[in-house]
Design an enzyme around this catalytic site. Sequence first.
Site, PDB file in Angstrom:
ATOM      1  CD  GLU A 113      -3.055  -0.740   0.088  1.00 53.95           C
ATOM      2  OE1 GLU A 113      -3.588   0.386   0.053  1.00 53.95           O
ATOM      3  OE2 GLU A 113      -3.283  -1.629  -0.754  1.00 53.95           O
TER       4      GLU A 113
ATOM      5  CB  SER B  69     -44.415 -37.862  38.079  1.00 55.56           C
ATOM      6  OG  SER B  69     -45.786 -38.184  38.205  1.00 55.56           O
TER       7      SER B  69
END
Length: 578
Positions: free
Chosen positions: A59, A338
């Site tokens: 770059e 239960s």
Amino acid sequence: MKSLQIPDIRTVANYQPAEASIIYDRHGRVIERVFAENRTVVELEAMHELLPDAFVAAEDGRFYEHKGLDFISVMRALVVNLKSGRKSQGGSTITQQVARGLLLSPEKTYIRKFKEAILAWRIDTLLTKKEILYIYLNQIYLGEGAFGVEAASQVYFGKSASQLTLGEVALLAGLPQAPTRYSPLKHLDRARARQRYVLNRMADDGYITPDKARVAYISKLNLRAGKRGFDPVNGYYLDVVKKQATEILGRPLQEAGARIYTHLDPKLQKSATQAVVSGLRSAGVRQALRDVNSRRIPQGALVCIERSNGRVRALVGGADYFASPFNRAVQAKRPAGSIFKPFVFAAALQDGWKPLSIISDAPLSISGGKHGVWQPKNYSGKYHGDTTLKNALANSYNVAAVRLMQNVGVKRVHAMADASGITAKMPPDLSLALGTVDVSLLEITAAYGPFVNSGIYTEPSFIRRIVVEDKELWRESPMRVQAMTPRTALNMEAMLEEVVTNGTGKRASGLPGATGGKTGTTDKNRDAWFVGFNGNYISGVWVGHDLNQTLGDKENGGRTAVPIWRDFMAEARGDSAR
């Protein structure tokens, strides 16, 4: 200069961008990133040593020589612009890109380029080259929603920027010019061409030798194609984690930059999901065979907790997270049926009763209350006379359970359930013996912990610790309560094993080691439950319909929920020694 409205560069010096929060599984592997911008800020020292050099070579080759502006490149770009008759961003240095990314709009005008040049010069005066690179490499957009090199490394390669190969480094360094055009996940040929360019530039500038450049270029790239993004298998578990983490941090995870380390076991989570989906499909088929007009597939949930410490290893809240994210393991409150009975029996043992003590399972009429005379009945419609507590629990005799609670007292049962982690409001009457309390699957599964952990209840835990800016902000400290005596717990563990050996939970038998648990079925077969233990884990399963319809004749805890539990625990058993 005031008319140009040049931004204040002090914000660059105090660089603190929004960071993704990262969620890890029990092994430290990333399972999700939560973000507005997918970014994880890392120091230069936490990157591959050649990564900054690769970006400089690609770059801004004269980065270390100029003062934020490279006039040679600017003039070259100007000539190109004039010849082409259009504006571009050619000639920008790394410092100019920092200025543009942090302080300016993306518009392509000469005024903006002028502002950019002024800001780049100021930034270069204010910061060192190392500081500028640090900002640039954490700020730059690299495609696929990734900002900065660390996030991009995870997105493209599934690993940290410190673990990249030279070839992977060069691939990332080729992206800033046009991240979408050069995306290796969509245009690998273009990405490879840019990779070759970067490697050649690195060799020309002396960062690597030509031989290393050639080896890096021919090296295999292990891209994460098809593996990116959120895995719905973890969806229900992660929803709990995100909610808890947000409450702990006091702000949205998208901006917190937190590292959240969870107890999720990905293998168990996958097994749990598969067991639930398979079991629900089987229940739906049975229902369709009994009623040809029925096309209803029930919903289900599963929770797996490590018995000694309360760590939640897997949680499934439905058959399909994307189709229905409602978390039935946590958000749904259903009648316990239960599966509540063990707390009645534990209260009795705590009060001096023994597993072989006798209780009557003969017909019973109780006067008073809003319904006048109440006559509890057994699931089978039969009565069994005098029986032991052990046998009454193993076969889930309703009348015996009501009589036992009548003897022990409602308050003692409330106290036992409270100490065991049941937070739901319980009715103040004997109907509680039959599970007339609405609970979540997570709550009731954790409440079975004292039965297999010397009477100690441990609050279920999803998150081990949270780290922000390399500081540990929070660490788990789950509540632990002595819910019952160790002797009571030992007797209850043996009685729950009897449920599997000779009682309603027989379908759970056959696994190596001791197995115990309790089935549960609510009125008109609307809910099927099983909570049980084997090896290192306690797991709970619930099956039912969201709209509370019946599951169908003969669908109950033993037939509907237990097979899901057993399929999962058969897989979990292989991991229980870890």
